[in-house]
Design a protein around this motif. Structure first.
Motif: not given
Ligand SMILES: Cc1cc2nc3c(=O)[nH]c(=O)nc-3n(C[C@H](O)[C@H](O)[C@H](O)COP(=O)(O)OP(=O)(O)OC[C@H]3O[C@@H](n4cnc5c(N)ncnc54)[C@H](O)[C@@H]3O)c2cc1C
Length: 391
Positions: A96-107, A116-121
């Protein structure tokens, strides 16, 4: 001071919204993670459905800016969430935390990619990972062999990544690649790679001894074209930025070890108070009792190290030494004390009905992720000599 008092005191430092998300995570973990964690390991599967559910509970956007629909909370809130969940299982909150961090970086990617990526992530429709390690390079990240060659309108990536959390299922891979081998770390750039792109090939999930919820795996890139808009960090920036998050990762991994140790001590004390041998509860044998006291004492010390590092990170101060010290201490001590907790249960400690062996294997995993214990020694050694060496 007892370990749980140290946590209670730290939680008073959290804001109301931070305590509220912690409560939500605790409830989710007891309801979803605790009852299923042993089964996920037995079946050697990544609990993708439960991960998506955690995202829908808002647990993937703790640090994400409200502008993107996140909670915009401090690092400490995220650390406490994963520490709390690790009492039930290490693998799930690590995924979960790895997904969370990838999401923050994608933002922080370019506008089109982020939109394109942040809302579905954020809602868990797409799962993310951060891919640095390669089959031939782990600790010595600056020598990574994945290459990125300039092409019309973007880059062509070739290489392989291994030991990547969530790679077994991820849709979005934040990937480091070398654009100029002669430039060393300064030639490394970061790219957003999507699993739907031609040239992306996923490896089968890695077979581990435990912690399957981490979804560890790898992938190959064969002439995989990444457009310019998907460059996350240009050469010269990527290596430094990737290391920026490492103190936070080291500190939360250490806190997760604290979570596992707390749950193991509770199981061991309860069991040893009920189990009898030679006419009395085994907890009355001094040697056994002292081994649990040592565990509780080091748990208190570990928490103080973690919480100090977390406050530094929240304040934007230098947490390099504090985070490395917490992770080193976690690796050294948690492993030893989890083994003592298994010992206190006798042969029953080996059964999957208790979480102890699951925690023990996970703790060994924690000694590798986000820098090995030896790398913590290297870092701490350099800082020690810089401070006291006198040269
Ligand atoms: C479950 C799991 C999940 C992971 N998730 C991710 C992820 O999401 N993203 C990612 O990029 N990576 C991930 N990793 C990889 C992790 O970061 C690496 O395992 C770690 O960096 C060590 O690299 P290595 O395993 O290649 O070991 P190596 O670098 O090959 O080292 C082997 C041994 O040599 C020791 N060693 C190396 N150099 C020195 C030195 N200078 N002095 C003393 N000893 C040394 C190491 O400490 C280690 O004990 C994950 C690993 C695991 C196990």
């Amino acid at each position: 001071m007892a370990p749980d008092e140290i946590t209670r005191e730290f939680d008073e430092y959290l804001a109301v919204e931070e305590r509220s998300i912690l409560e939500r995570a605790r409830e989710f973990s007891r309801r979803v993670v605790a009852p299923q964690a042993a089964e996920w390991d037995r079946q050697r599967c990544h609990p993708t459905g439960a991960l998506r559910e955690a995202c829908r509970e808002g647990l993937a956007g703790i640090e994400l800016s409200p502008q993107w629909g996140g909670s915009g909370l401090r690092y400490s809130a995220k650390m406490r969430v994963v520490e709390e969940m690790a009492k039930d299982d290490f693998g799930f909150p690590f995924s979960l935390v790895n997904h969370h961090n990838a999401l923050v970086r994608a933002s922080n990617a370019g506008d089109a990619v982020a939109r394109r990526l942040v809302p579905p992530m954020l809602c868990g429709e797409l799962i993310g990972c951060a891919a640095y390690t390669e089959p031939g390079h782990g600790s010595d990240l600056s020598r990574l062999a994945t290459t990125a060659l300039r092409a019309e309108g973007g880059w062509r990536l070739n290489g392989a990544k291994a030991w990547i959390t969530n790679a077994a299922v991820a849709d979005v891979m934040l990937t480091l690649a070398q654009t100029d081998p002669a430039a060393g770390a300064r030639g490394i750039a970061a790219f957003v790679v999507e699993s739907s792109q031609p040239g992306f090939e996923r490896e089968p999930a890695f077979a581990l001894q435990g912690s399957h919820a981490i979804g560890a795996g790898g992938f190959r890139l064969r002439d995989c074209f990444v457009p310019d808009e998907a460059v996350l960090d240009p050469p010269g920036e990527a290596f430094r930025r990737s290391l920026q998050g490492i103190n936070g990762a080291r500190c939360y991994v250490a806190a997760m070890c604290a979570g596992m140790l707390e749950s193991a001590i509770a199981v061991a004390v309860r069991y040893a108070s009920e189990r009898r041998a030679f006419g009395r509860p085994i907890v009355e044998f001094q040697g056994l009792r002292w081994s649990l006291v040592d565990a509780a004492n080091d748990l208190a010390a570990l928490r103080l190290l973690c919480y100090r590092a977390a406050r530094l990170i929240d304040a934007g101060q230098d947490a390099e030494e504090a985070a490395a010290a917490a992770k080193k201490f976690a690796g050294d001590k948690t492993l030893q004390h989890l083994a003592a907790c298994v010992q206190a249960l006798g042969a029953n400690g080996l059964r999957p009905d208790y979480p102890l062996m699951r925690h023990l294997v996970a703790c060994k995993t924690a000694c590798f992720t986000d820098g090995t214990t030896e790398m913590m020694n290297e870092r701490l050694g350099k800082l020690l000599v810089r401070r006291l060496g006198g040269a």
